[in-house]
Design a protein around this motif. Sequence first.
Motif, PDB file in Angstrom:
ATOM      1  N   TYR A   5      -5.758  -3.015   5.005  1.00 16.81           N
ATOM      2  CA  TYR A   5      -6.381  -2.482   3.486  1.00 16.81           C
ATOM      3  C   TYR A   5      -7.737  -2.895   3.547  1.00 16.81           C
ATOM      4  N   ALA A  32      -2.256  -3.338  -5.101  1.00 17.89           N
ATOM      5  CA  ALA A  32      -1.707  -3.053  -3.675  1.00 17.89           C
ATOM      6  C   ALA A  32      -0.268  -3.979  -3.700  1.00 17.89           C
ATOM      7  N   SER A  48       1.387   5.413  -0.849  1.00 15.63           N
ATOM      8  CA  SER A  48       0.859   5.302  -2.210  1.00 15.63           C
ATOM      9  C   SER A  48       1.774   6.204  -3.201  1.00 15.63           C
ATOM     10  N   ARG A  95       5.656  -0.321   2.942  1.00 17.80           N
ATOM     11  CA  ARG A  95       5.552   1.125   3.187  1.00 17.80           C
ATOM     12  C   ARG A  95       6.667   1.695   3.944  1.00 17.80           C
ATOM     13  N   GLU A 146      -6.110   0.090  -9.388  1.00 14.72           N
ATOM     14  CA  GLU A 146      -5.514   0.385  -8.153  1.00 14.72           C
ATOM     15  C   GLU A 146      -4.731  -1.079  -7.740  1.00 14.72           C
ATOM     16  N   THR A 172      -2.508   3.308  -9.742  1.00  9.52           N
ATOM     17  CA  THR A 172      -2.167   3.691  -8.142  1.00  9.52           C
ATOM     18  C   THR A 172      -1.481   2.590  -7.566  1.00  9.52           C
ATOM     19  N   LEU A 210      -0.290   0.920  -3.968  1.00 11.44           N
ATOM     20  CA  LEU A 210      -0.600   1.231  -2.586  1.00 11.44           C
ATOM     21  C   LEU A 210       0.394   0.267  -1.681  1.00 11.44           C
ATOM     22  N   TYR A 211       0.834   0.962  -0.733  1.00 14.54           N
ATOM     23  CA  TYR A 211       2.173   0.211  -0.111  1.00 14.54           C
ATOM     24  C   TYR A 211       1.691   0.008   1.567  1.00 14.54           C
TER      25      TYR A 211
END
Lengths: 130, 79
Positions: free
Chosen positions: A52, B71, B17, B10, B69, B2, B4-5
């Motif tokens: 990331y 994560a 995402s 994931r 955002e 949002t 995030l993966y």
Amino acid sequence: MLLHIQFSPEPIPAALPALSLGSETGAFVEFRGFVRGEEGDHTIGGLVYETYQPMAEREITRIAEALVVDHPVQAVRILHRLGPVPVGEAAICLGVAARHRAEAFAFLASFMDRLKKDVPIWKTDTLPAA
Amino acid sequence: MTLLYFAQVRRITALASESFNMGTPLTSDELWQHVLQRHPDLALLRPAIRLARNGAFASAETVFNPGDEIALIPPVSGG
């Protein structure tokens, strides 16, 4: 402290120029982490890395700025591979320049410990052995 | 907001995402409730996952706002 961070799918060059701030630099140390041919009890052909990136760059900067207080190095260069990295190739290269070797070695060792704990980079997959 | 993966996360969500339409700020527990409603298989991994808000690790007191955002950071393994 100068800090250079680079993520790339390209191989890390076998030789990189030493970091130096000229006559103020007395030591340059470099660490390379290579992909080994086994993962657990499996023989592998390589590893796949992802990150990331915005957060990884921020964390690397935060860690470096914290460590330089106790280990006053002059310049740090970190290169990290992304995507597939075959066995025997470097996944990471960390170079540190300082006035003296003691702070360069100490910074490098502590930085790698922190990177492996807090920087969002992952080995996400293995490549099959040839 | 949002989400995030990455990495194992994931693989479980099968998404890189997704957007959550939240009108109000959420605590981490509230956020996790919404995440687990959509992805119940993340429950086993939850103790190992750290949350990040706008590129920085969140604390227990962090509030997640509608435009953030966020994560989900599984255990890292760089280097």
